[in-house]
Write a protein that holds these residues in place. Structure first.
Motif, PDB file in Angstrom:
ATOM      1  N   UNK A 297       0.829  -1.206   0.000  1.00  0.00           N
ATOM      2  CA  UNK A 297       0.000   0.000   0.000  1.00  0.00           C
ATOM      3  C   UNK A 297       0.864   1.257   0.000  1.00  0.00           C
ATOM      4  N   UNK A 298       2.075   1.171   0.559  1.00  0.00           N
ATOM      5  CA  UNK A 298       2.992   2.309   0.503  1.00  0.00           C
ATOM      6  C   UNK A 298       3.438   2.605  -0.921  1.00  0.00           C
ATOM      7  N   UNK A 299       3.530   1.571  -1.751  1.00  0.00           N
ATOM      8  CA  UNK A 299       3.898   1.800  -3.151  1.00  0.00           C
ATOM      9  C   UNK A 299       2.866   2.661  -3.858  1.00  0.00           C
ATOM     10  N   UNK A 300       1.616   2.508  -3.477  1.00  0.00           N
ATOM     11  CA  UNK A 300       0.548   3.285  -4.103  1.00  0.00           C
ATOM     12  C   UNK A 300       0.414   4.654  -3.442  1.00  0.00           C
ATOM     13  N   UNK A 301       0.507   4.683  -2.129  1.00  0.00           N
ATOM     14  CA  UNK A 301       0.302   5.943  -1.418  1.00  0.00           C
ATOM     15  C   UNK A 301       1.522   6.855  -1.444  1.00  0.00           C
ATOM     16  N   UNK A 302       2.723   6.279  -1.470  1.00  0.00           N
ATOM     17  CA  UNK A 302       3.951   7.075  -1.434  1.00  0.00           C
ATOM     18  C   UNK A 302       4.901   6.656  -2.557  1.00  0.00           C
ATOM     19  N   UNK A 303       4.530   6.920  -3.796  1.00  0.00           N
ATOM     20  CA  UNK A 303       5.432   6.529  -4.883  1.00  0.00           C
ATOM     21  C   UNK A 303       6.635   7.463  -4.966  1.00  0.00           C
ATOM     22  N   UNK A 304       7.747   6.914  -5.384  1.00  0.00           N
ATOM     23  CA  UNK A 304       8.944   7.709  -5.631  1.00  0.00           C
ATOM     24  C   UNK A 304       9.432   7.413  -7.040  1.00  0.00           C
ATOM     25  N   UNK A 305      10.435   8.139  -7.456  1.00  0.00           N
ATOM     26  CA  UNK A 305      10.980   7.982  -8.803  1.00  0.00           C
ATOM     27  C   UNK A 305      11.463   6.552  -9.032  1.00  0.00           C
ATOM     28  N   UNK A 306      12.243   6.039  -8.101  1.00  0.00           N
ATOM     29  CA  UNK A 306      12.797   4.692  -8.247  1.00  0.00           C
ATOM     30  C   UNK A 306      11.701   3.632  -8.180  1.00  0.00           C
ATOM     31  N   UNK A 307      10.719   3.812  -7.317  1.00  0.00           N
ATOM     32  CA  UNK A 307       9.669   2.799  -7.215  1.00  0.00           C
ATOM     33  C   UNK A 307       8.848   2.726  -8.500  1.00  0.00           C
ATOM     34  N   UNK A 308       8.580   3.861  -9.106  1.00  0.00           N
ATOM     35  CA  UNK A 308       7.830   3.863 -10.364  1.00  0.00           C
ATOM     36  C   UNK A 308       8.653   3.208 -11.471  1.00  0.00           C
TER      37      UNK A 308
END
Length: 99
Positions: free
Chosen positions: A5-16
């Motif tokens: 859920x953090x991937x959706x709520x708190x995306x960053x450049x590297x995660x995307x």
């Protein structure tokens, strides 16, 4: 479940970037696994290693998101990636080619 859920709520450049590369890379690896002869398995190995490195970056990124604001972290990551690509471009005869 919290990290997903953090991937959706708190995306960053590297995660995307990691998610995009995984979405492209995993089907490519599966396709190559079933269509390329055994002698061509080095490419699959390199792709798997690359994806494992990206997963490592994603784990580090998620750890840093807990300590740093995701917007600041995205800016830092984008600057680092852009800086590295610029450095690589100018130190390799103004080209991104490997060979």
């Amino acid at each position: 479940m919290n990290s997903i859920s953090d991937l959706v709520r708190k995306p960053t450049f590297i995660s995307v970037i990691c998610i995009i590369l995984a979405v492209i890379g995993i089907p490519l690896i599966v396709y190559q696994f079933f269509t390329i002869p055994e002698s061509g398995s080095l490419g699959i190995t390199i792709e798997v290693i690359f994806l494992l490195i990206m997963v490592g970056f994603l784990v580090i990124d998620r750890f840093l998101v807990r300590n740093i604001d995701n917007k600041k972290l995205s800016v830092i990551e984008a600057v680092l990636v852009t800086g590295y690509l610029t450095y690589y471009y100018f130190t390799n005869d103004r080209s991104f080619s490997i060979g």
